[in-house]
Write a protein that holds these residues in place. Structure first.
Motif, PDB file in Angstrom:
ATOM      1  N   PRO A 252      16.278  11.605  11.209  1.00  0.00           N
ATOM      2  CA  PRO A 252      16.430  12.162  10.206  1.00  0.00           C
ATOM      3  C   PRO A 252      16.083  11.931   8.780  1.00  0.00           C
ATOM      4  CG  PRO A 252      18.361  12.939  10.879  1.00  0.00           C
ATOM      5  CD  PRO A 252      18.028  11.970  12.055  1.00  0.00           C
ATOM      6  N   ALA A 253      16.963  10.994   8.680  1.00  0.00           N
ATOM      7  CA  ALA A 253      16.632  10.156   7.067  1.00  0.00           C
ATOM      8  C   ALA A 253      15.376   9.281   7.030  1.00  0.00           C
ATOM      9  CB  ALA A 253      17.651   9.083   7.025  1.00  0.00           C
ATOM     10  N   ALA A 254      14.508   9.175   7.886  1.00  0.00           N
ATOM     11  CA  ALA A 254      13.178   8.721   7.863  1.00  0.00           C
ATOM     12  C   ALA A 254      12.646   9.497   7.992  1.00  0.00           C
ATOM     13  CB  ALA A 254      12.881   8.029  10.174  1.00  0.00           C
ATOM     14  N   VAL A 255      12.140  11.182   7.820  1.00  0.00           N
ATOM     15  CA  VAL A 255      11.459  11.495   6.886  1.00  0.00           C
ATOM     16  C   VAL A 255      10.960  11.405   5.857  1.00  0.00           C
ATOM     17  CG1 VAL A 255      10.993  13.990   6.134  1.00  0.00           C
ATOM     18  CG2 VAL A 255      12.281  13.540   8.485  1.00  0.00           C
ATOM     19  N   LEU A 256      12.365  10.461   5.119  1.00  0.00           N
ATOM     20  CA  LEU A 256      11.854  10.415   3.720  1.00  0.00           C
ATOM     21  C   LEU A 256      10.598   8.825   3.406  1.00  0.00           C
ATOM     22  CD1 LEU A 256      14.913  10.231   1.654  1.00  0.00           C
ATOM     23  CD2 LEU A 256      13.107  11.827   1.136  1.00  0.00           C
ATOM     24  N   ARG A 257      10.241   8.449   5.148  1.00  0.00           N
ATOM     25  CA  ARG A 257      10.101   7.202   4.939  1.00  0.00           C
ATOM     26  C   ARG A 257       8.053   7.574   5.097  1.00  0.00           C
ATOM     27  NH1 ARG A 257      11.770   3.073   9.369  1.00  0.00           N
ATOM     28  NH2 ARG A 257      13.939   3.124   8.124  1.00  0.00           N
ATOM     29  N   ILE A 258       7.548   8.591   4.425  1.00  0.00           N
ATOM     30  CA  ILE A 258       6.993   9.658   5.172  1.00  0.00           C
ATOM     31  C   ILE A 258       5.972   8.728   4.248  1.00  0.00           C
ATOM     32  CG2 ILE A 258       5.191  11.686   6.227  1.00  0.00           C
ATOM     33  CD1 ILE A 258       7.390  12.467   7.250  1.00  0.00           C
ATOM     34  N   PRO A 259       6.340   9.432   2.665  1.00  0.00           N
ATOM     35  CA  PRO A 259       4.519   9.060   2.057  1.00  0.00           C
ATOM     36  C   PRO A 259       4.547   7.786   1.844  1.00  0.00           C
ATOM     37  CG  PRO A 259       6.835  10.897   1.436  1.00  0.00           C
ATOM     38  CD  PRO A 259       7.141  10.669   2.559  1.00  0.00           C
ATOM     39  N   ALA A 260       5.517   6.956   2.207  1.00  0.00           N
ATOM     40  CA  ALA A 260       5.603   5.764   1.148  1.00  0.00           C
ATOM     41  C   ALA A 260       4.294   4.856   2.747  1.00  0.00           C
ATOM     42  CB  ALA A 260       6.630   5.354   1.624  1.00  0.00           C
ATOM     43  N   THR A 261       4.650   5.390   3.375  1.00  0.00           N
ATOM     44  CA  THR A 261       4.601   5.044   4.902  1.00  0.00           C
ATOM     45  C   THR A 261       2.318   5.047   4.918  1.00  0.00           C
ATOM     46  OG1 THR A 261       5.628   4.592   6.193  1.00  0.00           O
ATOM     47  CG2 THR A 261       4.132   4.748   7.021  1.00  0.00           C
ATOM     48  N   ALA A 262       2.644   6.114   4.157  1.00  0.00           N
ATOM     49  CA  ALA A 262       1.009   6.514   4.166  1.00  0.00           C
ATOM     50  C   ALA A 262       0.979   6.162   3.244  1.00  0.00           C
ATOM     51  CB  ALA A 262       0.533   7.700   3.681  1.00  0.00           C
ATOM     52  N   LEU A 263       1.289   5.834   1.974  1.00  0.00           N
ATOM     53  CA  LEU A 263       0.214   5.114   0.502  1.00  0.00           C
ATOM     54  C   LEU A 263       0.346   3.745   0.904  1.00  0.00           C
ATOM     55  CD1 LEU A 263      -0.362   5.237  -2.177  1.00  0.00           C
ATOM     56  CD2 LEU A 263       1.842   4.852  -3.023  1.00  0.00           C
ATOM     57  N   GLY A 264       1.059   2.931   1.456  1.00  0.00           N
ATOM     58  CA  GLY A 264       1.353   1.940   2.233  1.00  0.00           C
ATOM     59  C   GLY A 264       0.399   1.428   3.433  1.00  0.00           C
ATOM     60  N   GLN A 265      -0.165   2.322   4.127  1.00  0.00           N
ATOM     61  CA  GLN A 265      -1.491   1.487   4.685  1.00  0.00           C
ATOM     62  C   GLN A 265      -2.950   1.786   4.200  1.00  0.00           C
ATOM     63  OE1 GLN A 265      -0.755   0.272   7.643  1.00  0.00           O
ATOM     64  NE2 GLN A 265       0.128   1.962   9.148  1.00  0.00           N
ATOM     65  N   VAL A 266      -3.010   2.506   2.883  1.00  0.00           N
ATOM     66  CA  VAL A 266      -4.240   3.393   2.486  1.00  0.00           C
ATOM     67  C   VAL A 266      -4.065   1.777   1.468  1.00  0.00           C
ATOM     68  CG1 VAL A 266      -5.445   4.809   0.991  1.00  0.00           C
ATOM     69  CG2 VAL A 266      -4.273   5.395   2.507  1.00  0.00           C
ATOM     70  N   LEU A 267      -3.317   1.576   1.031  1.00  0.00           N
ATOM     71  CA  LEU A 267      -3.334   0.200  -0.278  1.00  0.00           C
ATOM     72  C   LEU A 267      -3.539  -1.140   0.463  1.00  0.00           C
ATOM     73  CD1 LEU A 267      -0.645   0.920  -2.743  1.00  0.00           C
ATOM     74  CD2 LEU A 267      -3.469   1.468  -3.031  1.00  0.00           C
ATOM     75  N   PHE A 268      -3.434  -1.664   2.008  1.00  0.00           N
ATOM     76  CA  PHE A 268      -3.345  -2.506   2.426  1.00  0.00           C
ATOM     77  C   PHE A 268      -4.382  -2.380   2.602  1.00  0.00           C
ATOM     78  CE2 PHE A 268      -0.815  -5.106   6.190  1.00  0.00           C
ATOM     79  CZ  PHE A 268      -1.856  -6.170   5.696  1.00  0.00           C
ATOM     80  N   HIS A 269      -5.393  -1.979   3.233  1.00  0.00           N
ATOM     81  CA  HIS A 269      -6.714  -1.460   3.111  1.00  0.00           C
ATOM     82  C   HIS A 269      -7.584  -2.251   2.190  1.00  0.00           C
ATOM     83  CE1 HIS A 269     -10.566  -0.581   4.428  1.00  0.00           C
ATOM     84  NE2 HIS A 269     -10.205  -0.896   5.412  1.00  0.00           N
ATOM     85  N   ASP A 270      -6.727  -0.945   1.135  1.00  0.00           N
ATOM     86  CA  ASP A 270      -7.721  -1.027   0.240  1.00  0.00           C
ATOM     87  C   ASP A 270      -7.813  -2.277  -1.051  1.00  0.00           C
ATOM     88  OD1 ASP A 270      -8.733   1.256   0.512  1.00  0.00           O
ATOM     89  OD2 ASP A 270      -7.618   2.129  -0.987  1.00  0.00           O
ATOM     90  N   VAL A 271      -6.669  -2.936  -0.898  1.00  0.00           N
ATOM     91  CA  VAL A 271      -6.662  -4.398  -1.241  1.00  0.00           C
ATOM     92  C   VAL A 271      -6.904  -5.104  -1.036  1.00  0.00           C
ATOM     93  CG1 VAL A 271      -4.458  -3.070  -2.798  1.00  0.00           C
ATOM     94  CG2 VAL A 271      -4.220  -5.096  -0.717  1.00  0.00           C
ATOM     95  N   ALA A 272      -6.945  -5.168   0.449  1.00  0.00           N
ATOM     96  CA  ALA A 272      -7.481  -6.427   1.393  1.00  0.00           C
ATOM     97  C   ALA A 272      -9.524  -6.613   1.398  1.00  0.00           C
ATOM     98  CB  ALA A 272      -7.604  -6.192   2.426  1.00  0.00           C
ATOM     99  N   SER A 273      -9.658  -4.989   1.108  1.00  0.00           N
ATOM    100  CA  SER A 273     -10.847  -5.334   0.687  1.00  0.00           C
ATOM    101  C   SER A 273     -11.847  -5.207  -0.540  1.00  0.00           C
ATOM    102  CB  SER A 273     -11.860  -3.210   1.417  1.00  0.00           C
ATOM    103  OG  SER A 273     -11.584  -3.353   2.484  1.00  0.00           O
ATOM    104  N   GLY A 274     -10.313  -5.342  -1.354  1.00  0.00           N
ATOM    105  CA  GLY A 274     -11.107  -5.783  -2.636  1.00  0.00           C
ATOM    106  C   GLY A 274     -11.247  -4.648  -3.693  1.00  0.00           C
ATOM    107  N   VAL A 275     -10.634  -3.558  -3.782  1.00  0.00           N
ATOM    108  CA  VAL A 275     -10.698  -2.129  -4.093  1.00  0.00           C
ATOM    109  C   VAL A 275      -9.750  -1.273  -4.678  1.00  0.00           C
ATOM    110  CG1 VAL A 275     -13.224  -2.016  -2.457  1.00  0.00           C
ATOM    111  CG2 VAL A 275     -10.772  -0.720  -2.338  1.00  0.00           C
ATOM    112  N   ALA A 276      -8.459  -2.165  -4.956  1.00  0.00           N
ATOM    113  CA  ALA A 276      -7.722  -1.330  -5.798  1.00  0.00           C
ATOM    114  C   ALA A 276      -7.281  -2.375  -6.773  1.00  0.00           C
ATOM    115  CB  ALA A 276      -6.638  -1.336  -4.481  1.00  0.00           C
ATOM    116  N   THR A 277      -6.218  -2.337  -7.467  1.00  0.00           N
ATOM    117  CA  THR A 277      -6.059  -2.897  -8.620  1.00  0.00           C
ATOM    118  C   THR A 277      -4.246  -2.573  -8.716  1.00  0.00           C
ATOM    119  OG1 THR A 277      -5.679  -1.682 -10.421  1.00  0.00           O
ATOM    120  CG2 THR A 277      -7.483  -2.272 -10.028  1.00  0.00           C
ATOM    121  N   ARG A 278      -3.691  -3.216  -9.660  1.00  0.00           N
ATOM    122  CA  ARG A 278      -2.383  -4.110  -9.858  1.00  0.00           C
ATOM    123  C   ARG A 278      -2.177  -2.633 -10.046  1.00  0.00           C
ATOM    124  NH1 ARG A 278       0.092  -9.342 -12.491  1.00  0.00           N
ATOM    125  NH2 ARG A 278      -0.970  -8.421 -13.809  1.00  0.00           N
TER     126      ARG A 278
END
Length: 415
Positions: A252-278
């Motif tokens: 049940p504690a892993a529930v708190l990992r959901i928003p960070a995981t979703a955000l991290g997955q999207v930003l991984f692809h976007d910074v690799a593609s050059g479409v996100a900033t610091r």
């Protein structure tokens, strides 16, 4: 436009991840009630150790492909397929060696042929599943990858219920998990064929994937060891009963990992593609904490009632580890996001350093706290490791040059 796309992909990914975690939690309830604390502890060890072995066997190629494939220059899908097949043999050897080691030093149930074979089967199936899901992520199908993972958890739930009603046993439960990840592989393969053109070129980038993947082992395998290593160390330094109690707290504690995981997955692809900033990353982190902290406070207050209601009074000792793990998950969230962005911009050694730091601190803290405090000690060790990983990741990322100087709309086709 960019904000609308980001919001849709992040929340879409989070929605499927929420479903996945919710179903996994219910599955954990069934396994806990049908197997009891001791065998539930053995199942937790199987899943944790096999998962670590699978990621080690992949040599980080699943992370490297997410860095290189969006650029469409040095790596293609055929090269990733070849690298994946080449690494299966060494993985099989690792799994067999681990079976003997765990049976001798941690859990004698691993020495039973039925359990040992099931463990090896799960490890290989999980390896292919992880490779397939990260190929979808590399293709920009982040939300689809989360959907396939959620479907796998639903399959696992159905099979676990069938086993619980028919003949609950450790080996059969492991096979239920195994068949669910096989289902993920099949579904992922069908989706890749649908969303991509048939590739006729020769395999390209095998050496690059293995070389850069090896550099990312510290990040990929390191974070997995930190996520799963507390359970393994608890099994080595305490009892199977403590592991069973701890497994109930972790889920049940892993529930708190959901928003960070979703955000991290999207930003991984976007910074690799050059479409996100610091700056984009910093703003998203602030929103993330605004969601996580109040949620954690509510769950903290309700912890005792929730554990007793869902798992039963025999798991009452899971309440305190669970509350500590809530704090640990808050400390972990910056690493989940920023660690992926480091990998996405090619900071492979920086990302790996964060993961390896967590491994070292986790093991050291487990040796200090677990022998005396059991499951509570494992939770404290996790909090120490998570906090250090996040602090280092944030320092390395925000001291590096800007990820991109401007924001552009992501490539058409990324969901």
């Amino acid at each position: 436009m960019f904000r609308r796309i980001m919001r849709g992909r992040v929340f879409g990914t989070a929605g499927w991840t929420i479903l996945s975690v919710a179903v996994s939690a219910v599955t954990g309830i069934f396994t806990a009630r049908s197997l009891g604390p001791a065998e539930r502890g053995s199942l937790a060890l199987v899943v944790s150790i096999a998962g670590i072995c699978a990621l080690v066997g992949a040599l980080g190629t699943n992370v490297a492909v997410r860095r290189h494939l969006p650029q469409r220059q040095s790596v293609n899908r055929a090269g990733y397929y070849r690298a994946t097949i080449l690494l299966v043999g060494p993985l099989g050897i690792v799994l067999l060696a681990v079976v003997y080691a765990v049976a001798a030093y941690i859990d004698p149930d691993f020495g039973k042929p039925a359990v040992g074979i099931a463990f090896a089967g799960y490890g290989i199936a999980y390896y292919f599943s992880n490779q397939a899901l990260d190929l979808l992520n590399a293709l920009g199908q982040v939300r689809t990858s989360a959907m396939v993972n959620a479907i796998g958890t639903l399959l696992c739930f159905g099979m676990v219920v069938a086993v619980a009603l028919f003949k609950p046993s450790l080996a059969l439960m492991v096979w239920a998990y195994t068949l669910s990840v096989v289902g993920q592989v099949v579904i992922s393969a069908l989706i890749v064929r649908r969303v991509t053109d048939r590739e006729r070129s020769r395999p390209r980038g095998v050496r690059i994937l293995i070389r850069d993947g090896s550099r990312l082992l510290g990040f990929n395998v390191g974070q997995s060891i930190v996520y799963q290593g507390d359970t393994v160390m608890l099994g080595a330094l305490s009892t199977r009963f403590e592991v069973g109690v701890y497994a109930v707290a972790v889920t049940p504690a892993a529930v708190l990992r959901i928003p960070a995981t979703a955000l991290g997955q999207v930003l991984f692809h976007d910074v690799a593609s050059g479409v996100a900033t610091r700056r984009t990353v910093a703003k998203r982190l602030s929103v993330l904490f605004a969601v996580l902290v109040p949620t954690a406070l509510v769950i903290w207050v309700l912890a005792g009632w929730l554990i007793a209601l869902v798992y039963g009074p025999e798991y009452a000792s899971a309440v305190e580890p669970f509350r500590i793990l809530l704090i640990a998950e808050i400390l972990l969230s910056p690493f989940i996001v920023v660690g992926r962005t480091l990998a996405g911009v090619g900071k492979t050694w920086g990302a790996s350093t964060c993961g390896l730091t967590g491994v070292v601190l986790l093991f050291a803290a487990c040796f200090v706290f677990v022998p005396t405090f059991g499951a509570i000690g494992a939770a404290v060790a996790s909090a120490v490791a998570y906090g250090a990983m996040s602090a280092l990741a944030v320092i390395l990322f925000f001291r590096s040059p800007t990820v991109a100087t401007r924001v552009v709309v992501p490539n058409v086709g990324a969901d």
